[in-house]
Enzyme design. Structure first.
Site, PDB file in Angstrom:
ATOM      1  CG  ASP A  27     -58.064  76.806-118.749  1.00  0.00           C
ATOM      2  OD1 ASP A  27     -57.230  76.700-117.829  1.00  0.00           O
ATOM      3  OD2 ASP A  27     -58.039  76.097-119.763  1.00  0.00           O
ATOM      4  CG  ASP A  31     -60.736  68.580-127.648  1.00  0.00           C
ATOM      5  OD1 ASP A  31     -59.707  69.241-127.354  1.00  0.00           O
ATOM      6  OD2 ASP A  31     -61.831  68.779-127.093  1.00  0.00           O
ATOM      7  CG  HIS A  38     -58.756  71.774-125.371  1.00  0.00           C
ATOM      8  ND1 HIS A  38     -59.626  70.954-124.698  1.00  0.00           N
ATOM      9  CD2 HIS A  38     -57.578  71.682-124.684  1.00  0.00           C
ATOM     10  CE1 HIS A  38     -59.017  70.411-123.662  1.00  0.00           C
ATOM     11  NE2 HIS A  38     -57.773  70.820-123.632  1.00  0.00           N
ATOM     12  CD  GLU A  53     -63.133  71.432-125.226  1.00  0.00           C
ATOM     13  OE1 GLU A  53     -62.185  71.110-125.966  1.00  0.00           O
ATOM     14  OE2 GLU A  53     -63.387  70.819-124.166  1.00  0.00           O
TER      15      GLU A  53
HETATM   16  P1  PGA Z   1     -52.719  67.752-120.429  1.00  0.00           P
HETATM   17  O1  PGA Z   1     -53.868  68.706-121.010  1.00  0.00           O
HETATM   18  O2  PGA Z   1     -51.545  68.643-120.232  1.00  0.00           O
HETATM   19  O3  PGA Z   1     -53.262  67.257-119.113  1.00  0.00           O
HETATM   20  O4  PGA Z   1     -52.496  66.705-121.434  1.00  0.00           O
HETATM   21  C1  PGA Z   1     -53.541  69.629-121.975  1.00  0.00           C
HETATM   22  C2  PGA Z   1     -54.726  70.548-122.217  1.00  0.00           C
HETATM   23  O5  PGA Z   1     -55.862  70.090-122.018  1.00  0.00           O
HETATM   24  O6  PGA Z   1     -54.513  71.700-122.601  1.00  0.00           O
END
Ligand code: PGA
Length: 257
Positions: free
Chosen positions: A67, A136, A138, A143
């Site tokens: 992404d 959350d 994702h 999302e």
């Molecule tokens: P993080 O984020 O590795 O910074 O915890 C994980 C994600 O959002 O996929």
């Protein structure tokens, strides 16, 4: 799903590094799916170590990142292209022309997304996808309520993700609201997945994704449909799993390869 629980993040990164090392040795022209965020940083450090000390070469590897924020150029310090340069690409021998991160400044976002999907198809698909998981649920920036068959497209970040990611920006207001992300369907089409999660803060979402029902409310739960997923967790991230003893027993008694 194979759930592997190890004492520390460092152990998880070491295992991930070894799995990628084995894949690249077997197929030097493999295609890696890469992730950003805090989670893969220790893995990328390990890959750099393997490159420097153990002769691991990325010179024929192709990569696709999950992404990118819309509106940030690749040289913006918070862009995911910049992150990849800093955390991995600048320290290994990967050919930058073979690295792909969605273009967050594309004039035609839909065309950019379609061409990203096309580029993945043209190289024969992603052999191994690295994933983190958002609090959350994702994966990529898919999302809650993302279609479980979605492809690369524009998404709007949730308030929770904006809050989580504000730590990389000067303030919450600076976090872009939109992004381009591979879809859940794109991720399900990859040949294998390594999902990493570290820390107690991820324990709730990990238990929902692994042991809960498959639901678009927890996009990572769609990985239960993928035939080749390893979930690599430190003890705190695994702490709310019901079958924790079973996963440990399976791993301790894995057949030697
Ligand atoms: P993080 O984020 O590795 O910074 O915890 C994980 C994600 O959002 O996929």
């Amino acid at each position: 799903m194979e759930v592997i629980i190890l004492p520390s993040e460092k152990d998880c990164a070491k295992l991930g590094g070894q799995l990628i090392f084995d894949l690249v040795k077997e197929n030097p022209a493999c295609v890696l799916g890469l992730a950003t965020g805090s989670t893969p940083v220790s893995l990328y450090k390990e890959l750099i170590r393997l490159h420097k000390e153990n002769d691991l070469s990325f010179s024929n590897v192709t990569s696709f990142n999950l992404d990118e924020y819309i509106g940030l150029s690749g040289d913006h310090p918070c862009s995911y292209r910049y992150f990849m340069q800093e955390q991995l690409f600048d320290s290994v021998d990967i050919n930058l022309k073979s690295t792909h991160v969605p273009n967050g400044l594309a004039n035609n976002i839909e065309a950019e997304c379609d061409s990203y999907e096309q580029s993945i198809l043209e190289v024969g698909g992603i052999d191994l996808q690295i994933l983190g998981i958002g609090s959350d649920g994702h994966i990529g920036f898919n999302e809650p309520c993302s279609s479980l068959s979605s492809r690369t497209r524009m998404k709007t970040l949730t308030g929770e993700t904006i809050k989580d990611n504000a730590r990389f920006f000067e303030s919450e207001n600076e976090v872009p609201r939109h992004c381009i992300t591979m879809g859940v369907g794109t991720i399900l089409d990859t040949k294998s997945v390594l999902l990493f999660a570290f820390g107690e803060g991820k324990s709730d979402v990990i238990s929902k994704a692994i042991e809960g029902p498959i639901s678009s409310m927890v996009p990572a739960s769609a990985l239960q449909l993928h035939p080749n997923v390893k979930v690599i967790l430190d003890e705190p991230a695994a702490s709310k799993l019901v079958n924790i003893d079973y996963y440990k027993e399976v791993y301790a008694n894995r057949p030697s390869s």
